[in-house]
Scaffold this motif. Structure first.
Motif, PDB file in Angstrom:
ATOM      1  N   MET A  89       0.840  -1.201   0.000  1.00 58.64           N
ATOM      2  CA  MET A  89       0.000   0.000   0.000  1.00 58.64           C
ATOM      3  C   MET A  89       0.869   1.243   0.000  1.00 58.64           C
ATOM      4  O   MET A  89       2.054   1.188   0.345  1.00 58.64           O
ATOM      5  N   MET A  90       0.238   2.356  -0.363  1.00 60.08           N
ATOM      6  CA  MET A  90       0.964   3.628  -0.367  1.00 60.08           C
ATOM      7  C   MET A  90       0.098   4.730   0.217  1.00 60.08           C
ATOM      8  O   MET A  90      -1.096   4.842  -0.101  1.00 60.08           O
ATOM      9  N   ILE A  91       0.694   5.526   1.094  1.00 59.07           N
ATOM     10  CA  ILE A  91       0.070   6.745   1.600  1.00 59.07           C
ATOM     11  C   ILE A  91       0.694   7.900   0.822  1.00 59.07           C
ATOM     12  O   ILE A  91       1.904   8.125   0.897  1.00 59.07           O
ATOM     13  N   PHE A  92      -0.124   8.611   0.059  1.00 62.27           N
ATOM     14  CA  PHE A  92       0.385   9.694  -0.782  1.00 62.27           C
ATOM     15  C   PHE A  92       0.520  10.985   0.018  1.00 62.27           C
ATOM     16  O   PHE A  92      -0.214  11.231   0.985  1.00 62.27           O
ATOM     17  N   GLN A  93       1.432  11.834  -0.419  1.00 66.62           N
ATOM     18  CA  GLN A  93       1.576  13.153   0.197  1.00 66.62           C
ATOM     19  C   GLN A  93       0.306  13.970   0.000  1.00 66.62           C
ATOM     20  O   GLN A  93      -0.130  14.693   0.890  1.00 66.62           O
ATOM     21  N   VAL A 164      -7.201  10.391   7.373  1.00 71.00           N
ATOM     22  CA  VAL A 164      -8.139   9.352   6.927  1.00 71.00           C
ATOM     23  C   VAL A 164      -7.381   8.297   6.107  1.00 71.00           C
ATOM     24  O   VAL A 164      -7.567   7.089   6.299  1.00 71.00           O
ATOM     25  N   CYS A 165      -6.517   8.751   5.197  1.00 72.37           N
ATOM     26  CA  CYS A 165      -5.726   7.812   4.371  1.00 72.37           C
ATOM     27  C   CYS A 165      -4.804   6.966   5.236  1.00 72.37           C
ATOM     28  O   CYS A 165      -4.638   5.762   4.999  1.00 72.37           O
ATOM     29  N   ILE A 166      -4.201   7.582   6.246  1.00 75.48           N
ATOM     30  CA  ILE A 166      -3.324   6.844   7.152  1.00 75.48           C
ATOM     31  C   ILE A 166      -4.126   5.810   7.937  1.00 75.48           C
ATOM     32  O   ILE A 166      -3.694   4.675   8.132  1.00 75.48           O
ATOM     33  N   ALA A 167      -5.330   6.194   8.375  1.00 74.96           N
ATOM     34  CA  ALA A 167      -6.185   5.263   9.111  1.00 74.96           C
ATOM     35  C   ALA A 167      -6.558   4.055   8.257  1.00 74.96           C
ATOM     36  O   ALA A 167      -6.571   2.915   8.734  1.00 74.96           O
ATOM     37  N   ASP A 180       4.671   8.557   1.577  1.00 74.41           N
ATOM     38  CA  ASP A 180       5.326   9.683   0.910  1.00 74.41           C
ATOM     39  C   ASP A 180       5.009  10.971   1.654  1.00 74.41           C
ATOM     40  O   ASP A 180       3.925  11.527   1.521  1.00 74.41           O
ATOM     41  N   GLU A 181       5.962  11.451   2.463  1.00 71.24           N
ATOM     42  CA  GLU A 181       5.771  12.667   3.276  1.00 71.24           C
ATOM     43  C   GLU A 181       4.421  12.614   4.008  1.00 71.24           C
ATOM     44  O   GLU A 181       3.610  13.537   3.886  1.00 71.24           O
ATOM     45  N   PRO A 182       4.137  11.566   4.784  1.00 71.55           N
ATOM     46  CA  PRO A 182       2.793  11.392   5.350  1.00 71.55           C
ATOM     47  C   PRO A 182       2.415  12.415   6.409  1.00 71.55           C
ATOM     48  O   PRO A 182       1.229  12.561   6.708  1.00 71.55           O
ATOM     49  N   SER A 192       3.452  13.574  15.685  1.00 68.12           N
ATOM     50  CA  SER A 192       3.967  12.648  16.684  1.00 68.12           C
ATOM     51  C   SER A 192       3.044  11.445  16.853  1.00 68.12           C
ATOM     52  O   SER A 192       3.501  10.301  16.936  1.00 68.12           O
ATOM     53  N   GLN A 193       1.726  11.694  16.886  1.00 76.24           N
ATOM     54  CA  GLN A 193       0.755  10.602  17.023  1.00 76.24           C
ATOM     55  C   GLN A 193       0.828   9.656  15.832  1.00 76.24           C
ATOM     56  O   GLN A 193       0.801   8.423  15.991  1.00 76.24           O
ATOM     57  N   VAL A 194       0.912  10.218  14.638  1.00 82.40           N
ATOM     58  CA  VAL A 194       0.951   9.403  13.426  1.00 82.40           C
ATOM     59  C   VAL A 194       2.218   8.546  13.392  1.00 82.40           C
ATOM     60  O   VAL A 194       2.175   7.348  13.081  1.00 82.40           O
ATOM     61  N   LEU A 195       3.353   9.138  13.737  1.00 82.63           N
ATOM     62  CA  LEU A 195       4.612   8.382  13.745  1.00 82.63           C
ATOM     63  C   LEU A 195       4.559   7.252  14.776  1.00 82.63           C
ATOM     64  O   LEU A 195       5.033   6.143  14.521  1.00 82.63           O
TER      65      LEU A 195
END
Length: 265
Positions: A89-93, A164-167, A180-182, A192-195
């Protein structure tokens, strides 16, 4: 243990102009690779090439890409697509590359998870997917989850759409995730939460992650390996500690000095 991803002597061109030249790297299951460099260094082109998402006029002209021992460049397009959304999968910038503006967030999440479920021959429960989505939202600082599910992407901010995309990626637990630069559109607290959640995804699911960033501080925080790109080439590659604490290349030293300068300010 064999690498989950093995890239050898990859070359990508835009027309006749090289954008990525002779890049080789590998990633083990559950490992995080941070790819760092300034804008235009070829970072995003590299991961788009691996995923088979290059735009018109660009193409891979040399090299091999192996995912779990399969040579991706030898697969038919249909076979390669089967891997996407299930194992890779890919998370786009830019979240607009992933989300459809005229469908609600809830419907898009269900469709994404449903597609992965069909590929795994699993049974999907709408209520369970909804509960998982709300739980994922909470973990990455998205408040008002019920309202977000009812919303269309154009009704949300860019940062909210990115989360939303990260979730969605977190819910699907792929074997290999490109980011990509998430966190570029997120404030420091949410970054910080996402990392933290990406690290949990690695720990709990064994997901291997390639994170592209211009911020070497992010690489220092979550990566196991670091790759430094400059003008389409891999100028430094190794363990995170080796690259950050004992850089060999002048370009890497300049990146590190820039980070230290900003921290002092």
């Amino acid at each position: 243990m064999d690498p989950i991803l093995n890239v050898r002597h990859l070359e990508i061109k835009y027309g006749e102009m090289p954008a990525v030249s002779d890049v080789s790297l590998e990633l083990m299951p559950g490992e995080v690779l941070g790819v760092v460099g300034e804008s235009g260094s070829g970072k995003s082109t590299l991961i788009r090439g691996i995923m088979g998402l290059l735009g018109a006029g660009s193409q891979i002209t040399e090299g091999d890409i192996c995912f779990q021992g399969k040579k991706l460049l030898d697969l038919e397009q249909r076979e390669r697509r089967k891997l996407m959304g299930q194992q890779m999968m890919m998370i786009f910038q830019n979240p607009q590359a992933s989300l459809v503006p005229i469908r609600t967030v809830e419907k898009q999440i269900y469709e994404a998870i449903s597609e992965g479920s069909r590929k795994r021959a699993g049974v999907l429960n709408r209520k369970k997917v909804r509960e998982q989505a709300l739980e994922a939202f909470a973990k990455i600082g998205l408040k008002g989850g019920e309202q977000i599910l009812k919303s269309y992407p154009f009704q949300l901010s860019g940062g909210m759409n990115q989360r939303v995309c990260i979730a969605i990626a977190m819910m699907q637990r792929p074997q290999l995730l490109f980011a990509d630069e998430p966190t570029s559109a997120l404030d420091v607290t949410v970054q910080s939460q996402v990392l933290d959640e990406l690290v949990k995804l690695k720990s709990l699911s064994g997901t291997a992650i390639v994170i592209v960033t211009h911020n070497i501080g992010i690489v220092e925080r979550i990566a196991d390996k670091a790759a430094v790109m400059y003008q389409g080439r891999l100028v430094e590659y190794g363990s995170k500690d080796e690259v950050i604490q004992h850089p060999r290349e002048e370009y890497t030293k300049k990146l590190l000095n820039a980070v230290l300068h900003l921290e002092r300010e």
